[in-house]
Structure formats: C-alpha cells, structure tokens
Design a protein around this motif. Structure first.
Motif, short mmCIF file in Angstrom:
data_model
loop_
_atom_site.label_atom_id
_atom_site.label_comp_id
_atom_site.label_asym_id
_atom_site.label_seq_id
_atom_site.Cartn_x
_atom_site.Cartn_y
_atom_site.Cartn_z
N THR A 286 -4.01 4.00 9.56
CA THR A 286 -3.90 4.67 8.26
C THR A 286 -2.45 5.01 7.99
O THR A 286 -1.58 4.84 8.85
CB THR A 286 -4.77 5.94 8.22
OG1 THR A 286 -4.91 6.39 6.87
CG2 THR A 286 -4.18 7.07 9.06
N GLN B 135 -16.44 5.03 8.77
CA GLN B 135 -16.87 4.68 10.13
C GLN B 135 -18.37 4.43 10.20
O GLN B 135 -18.82 3.55 10.94
CB GLN B 135 -16.50 5.80 11.12
CG GLN B 135 -16.95 5.47 12.54
CD GLN B 135 -16.64 6.55 13.56
OE1 GLN B 135 -15.88 6.32 14.49
NE2 GLN B 135 -17.24 7.72 13.40
N TYR C 289 -8.50 1.49 14.30
CA TYR C 289 -8.34 2.18 13.03
C TYR C 289 -6.86 2.49 12.79
O TYR C 289 -6.16 2.97 13.70
CB TYR C 289 -9.14 3.47 13.01
CG TYR C 289 -10.62 3.27 12.79
CD1 TYR C 289 -11.20 3.47 11.53
CD2 TYR C 289 -11.46 2.89 13.84
CE1 TYR C 289 -12.56 3.29 11.33
CE2 TYR C 289 -12.82 2.70 13.65
CZ TYR C 289 -13.36 2.90 12.39
OH TYR C 289 -14.70 2.72 12.19
N VAL D 41 -9.12 -1.68 11.10
CA VAL D 41 -9.88 -0.97 10.08
C VAL D 41 -8.92 -0.03 9.37
O VAL D 41 -8.43 0.94 9.97
CB VAL D 41 -11.05 -0.18 10.68
CG1 VAL D 41 -11.91 0.43 9.58
CG2 VAL D 41 -11.90 -1.06 11.59
N SER E 83 -10.48 -3.80 5.10
CA SER E 83 -9.80 -2.91 4.16
C SER E 83 -10.43 -3.10 2.79
O SER E 83 -11.22 -4.03 2.58
CB SER E 83 -8.30 -3.23 4.11
OG SER E 83 -8.07 -4.44 3.39
N LEU F 5 -12.92 9.34 6.32
CA LEU F 5 -12.94 8.50 7.52
C LEU F 5 -14.34 8.31 8.09
O LEU F 5 -14.75 7.18 8.38
CB LEU F 5 -12.02 9.12 8.58
CG LEU F 5 -12.09 8.50 9.97
CD1 LEU F 5 -11.61 7.06 9.94
CD2 LEU F 5 -11.27 9.32 10.96
N LEU G 132 -7.94 2.79 6.88
CA LEU G 132 -8.40 3.92 6.08
C LEU G 132 -7.37 4.18 5.00
O LEU G 132 -6.23 4.57 5.28
CB LEU G 132 -8.57 5.17 6.95
CG LEU G 132 -8.95 6.43 6.17
CD1 LEU G 132 -10.38 6.33 5.64
CD2 LEU G 132 -8.78 7.69 7.01
N PHE H 245 -6.73 7.75 16.18
CA PHE H 245 -6.37 6.49 15.51
C PHE H 245 -5.56 5.62 16.48
O PHE H 245 -4.72 6.12 17.23
CB PHE H 245 -5.53 6.76 14.26
CG PHE H 245 -6.33 7.03 13.03
CD1 PHE H 245 -6.57 6.03 12.10
CD2 PHE H 245 -6.85 8.29 12.78
CE1 PHE H 245 -7.30 6.28 10.95
CE2 PHE H 245 -7.58 8.55 11.64
CZ PHE H 245 -7.81 7.54 10.72
#
Length: 488
Positions: free
Chosen positions: A220, A197, A218, A55, A179, A193, A57, A343
């Motif tokens: 980023t 979520q 997650y 995932v 994404s 975030l 971010l 994360f």
C-alpha cells in the motif's frame, strides 16, 4: 541495484486442506486468527511468479492511482509483464484521471500465443503501454483458455453463498497483480483492508493450490495526513462510503447538514463550481460528525466489517479491557500500527523514488523505467494548504486526523529504517522524476499533538507520549531487532 536473482524452483503442492488453505491466506488478524507476524523490517522476498501475488490496497488520495500504474510496469524477465488498454477518454476529476477498473491484465505466465502480446505490452515494449480494447480482449481470451485448478468444494462454496459463477473468482489463479485496475474494486471503491482481504481469502479458499494462498504480498501507499485530508475535500464531499456504499456505510452524508444552496454546490463538485464557492463549504465539512475523510488511513487498516461485535473482538485482541478501551481512538492507533507492520511493503507518497528503489530491492522485480512520480500533479483547481488555514481550522483538522498523524510518524521512522537496512539513501533520485524524499522531521506530528489543546479535548485519555521520540522511536528499536533476526 544488483542484477535480478533467478527465481527459486517451484515448491511441491501439498494435498488440499481447507483449514490450512484459509490459514495461509490470512495475513491480517480477524476473529479467527491473528494473521502473519508484524515486523518493522521486511526482508527480501524470493519472488515466485507462478505463485506469489501483489495485493495492492488503494487508500484514497495517497498516490495510489499513479503507483498502481507503476506496478503494472513491473518486470522480472521478457514477456512476463502486464497488458493494459487504458481509455484515452477515461473519466477525469479536477484535472486528473480516475482509476479505470479492469484496464489491465497481469498473467502469471507470458501469453505468447496472444496475437498482440509484445513483451507484456499491447502494441509496445515499455511496460504498461497504451493499447486498444480489441487487443486487451484478445489477451483476456487467451488467458481464459487456460486450465484452472479448483478446490474440491469450490463450486458448492460459490453456489451456497450465491456469489455468481466460479469464473468470477479465478483472478487469483491467473494474475499476479491484484489491484483495482486488474481485478476491479474488491468489496467496493476504496474498501478497507479487511474487506479486501475477505475477498482475496475467498478466492484463495477456492483455489486448489496452497502456494497461491501462501503467496499473498500486500502492499500500500501512505501520505502525509494533513495534505491527504485537504486533498480529499476536493475529491468527494460526502466520501465514497456514501457515493458507492463502501464499508463502513453511512446513512446520512455531510451534505444533509447544509442549506439547500450549499448542498447544491457540494453535489455539483469542484469540476462545476468556482473555487471560491467550493471553499466556502470547508468549515461545514470539518464540522461534520460523519466526515469520512477523517483518519482515513487508520480506518482503512482497522475497519473489521459491518458486524460491530466482530470489530470489537478484533480490537480486544490488541487493546484488552472493556468496550470503552476497545472503541477508543488510542486502540484504533494500536491496531493500525500493528496492521501496517504486517504488510509486506508500504511506500510513502512523499518519497516516491525511494519507495520504488526499496520495492525493487525487496522483491527483485524491476519497474520498466526509472520514472518514479508523485501522482499526476495536474489539478484544475489549486487546493487549500494547511498553512493557509486559520488557527482554529488547523486545530480542528489535526484533531480529526490524530490517529493518522501518529501512524504516519511511525511509518516514516520504519520506512527510514528499511531504507538503511537495504542500503538505499533517503535522498536517492530517479532520472525520470519523483524527486528527493520530502519526509517530516522525526516526531513532528507527535510534538504537535502533545501541545494541541483541541487534540487533548478530542481524545483526553489518549496517552500521547511526552517526548517526540516516544512511539516513533520504538519503530527504530523494533527494526533493529528484526534486522538482527534476518541477518542471523
């Protein structure tokens, strides 16, 4: 790097349990739970392509557009990558391409039946190769023909909340990369975030398999805050919160405080005015009380939603005390720090090659080539640099981004420790670019904030540590403890 290890065998699926499903999908704390444990060092991930999900971010102006493109090139074996059909005439801004939502598909299993599927690419063999919209449509249709496994009450949940057809929420079951380019902007353009979520958790709540909810990873990207802030000035004067209604929404944009002539310049943007005209707005921009570029990275990690009471409850979990403590900038930093360490992975835009090497070592996935980059690097107009600003401007910009500066110093310390734990040198290079890491000296931003008169005026009660080692030093101590636990 060592060869890619074989994937672990699939785990048996337990009977569906709604509470357990939601609890498994809660990675970051909210009013209903604290989420996963925070750790300075995250160990190797036994990647399961059929269950795990990345995932991503996308925090604005942190190199996310180019890094997302790199994520779509990831491979574990033949034919298990992404299919992308990016438009050659995609929108541009200041000389660089913008994110193109839904341009890629990253199915969990190879779509060998799709007519144009070739090793995970459309008409090519090098990862996320350019392809036609027709080819992507064929792949999308082949993916749609697969059976989905829904929770017993999935249809009722969607109907009750009026969230459209059930098929709108099938992306978690069918794709392993979540994404903007694969599933669109969940919650809005550059949403914080916990807004992202909430959408992912709802998709997990509808899925009939616990493994999909428990396999959320997650990731980023962060960027040096002063450079990131100045870059956003040229990207969006009023912020995405005003332009697209992204949370937290604002009622009055910064351009409302400008005279009519200056407001027209802000509305036209850097693409349609001269650099001198646009730069003349800078002082007004950094004086705007609703400047949404300030502390954007910290806010992306801490904003809890439109309900202010919910946000306060979340902050009180980490900061305690009354409402004044819960709303302080210091509390924001504490929550952002805790969230970052939840994360599965974060990278640094100033260390793109080291970021990709660390990612490969941690997840056992491989990028299609060794061509790490630092964004497009193409801008029609050269941007202001922090060194070009006056002393008063530098003071103001740093004070506006005090939380981000503290967060970034800690992130650099944690990132260095993770490189050390995986045996990756900080000065590692990639054959296709990316360059040697350009990370600041330890505690650089902490020292500046400690000595900054304006930072003290902006946040007089923030207990900025007297020594540069202060907070960033704690990251190394925690990393050592975490590493010792992983090795035991």
């Amino acid at each position: 790097l060592s060869p890619v290890p074989p994937p672990p065998p699939p785990l048996p699926e337990p009977p569906f349990d709604l509470k357990a499903q939601v609890r498994a999908a809660r990675v970051f704390g909210n009013d209903h739970g604290v989420g996963s444990a925070a750790a300075a060092v995250q160990g190797p991930v036994p990647w399961r392509h059929e269950a795990d999900s990345l995932v991503f971010l996308h925090i604005a102006k942190c190199g996310g557009t180019s890094f997302n493109g790199r994520l779509t090139s990831l491979r574990r074996g033949d034919g298990d990558g992404c299919a992308c059909a990016r438009d050659a005439s995609r929108p541009m801004h200041n000389g660089h391409a913008l994110v193109e939502p839904l341009a890629c598909l990253c199915p969990r299993a190879p779509l060998l039946a799709a007519p144009r599927w070739r090793g995970g690419a459309l008409g090519g063999s090098n990862g996320s190769a350019e392809g036609s919209a027709v080819a992507l449509k064929e792949v999308r249709e082949a993916l749609a023909s697969r059976q989905s496994r829904w929770a017993p009450s999935a249809q009722q949940a969607v109907s009750r909340q009026r969230l459209g057809p059930l098929s709108n929420w099938v992306w978690l079951q069918r794709q392993w990369l979540l994404s903007p380019e694969t599933v669109g902007w969940q919650g809005g353009v550059h949403s914080p975030l916990r807004v992202v979520q909430s959408h992912v958790m709802f998709a997990a709540r509808l899925a009939g398999e616990r493994s999909k909810a428990a396999g959320l990873r997650y990731v980023t990207m962060l960027r040096e805050p002063l450079a990131r802030f100045l870059s956003e000035f040229y990207e969006n004067y009023n912020g995405w919160e005003w332009q697209f209604g992204t949370p937290p929404r604002v009622r009055h944009p910064c351009s409302e405080l400008l005279a009519a002539r200056e407001a027209a310049i802000a509305a036209r943007g850097i693409d349609r005015v001269s650099k001198g005209q646009y730069d003349s707005l800078f002082d007004a921009w950094i004086s705007c009380p609703k400047n949404m570029a300030a502390d954007r990275q910290s806010r992306a990690l801490t904003h809890a939603g439109a309900n202010r009471r919910k946000g306060f409850q979340l902050r009180r979990q980490f900061c305690g005390g009354g409402e004044r403590v819960g709303e302080s900038r210091w509390c924001t930093w504490l929550l952002a720090r805790h969230t970052l360490l939840q994360f599965s992975f974060f990278g640094l835009n100033e260390a793109r090659c080291a970021t990709e090497k660390l990612f490969e070592a941690q997840f056992g996935l491989r990028f299609a080539n060794d061509a790490a980059g630092r964004g497009s690097g193409k801008h029609k107009v050269a941007k202001l640099t922090f060194e070009e600003l006056s002393e008063s401007q530098r003071e103001r910009v740093a004070a506006l981004n005090a939380n981000d500066l503290l967060l970034y110093d800690e992130a650099v310390a944690v990132f260095r420790e993770r490189l050390r734990w995986f045996g990756i040198p900080e000065n590692v290079t990639c054959t296709g670019g990316g360059g040697v890491a350009r990370l600041p000296a330890p505690g650089r931003h902490l020292r500046w904030l400690r000595d900054s008169p304006q930072a003290k005026r902006e946040c007089p009660n923030c207990p900025i540590p007297p020594a540069a080692q202060g907070l960033a030093g704690r990251a190394g101590e925690e990393a050592n403890r975490s590493a010792a636990g992983l090795l035991s």
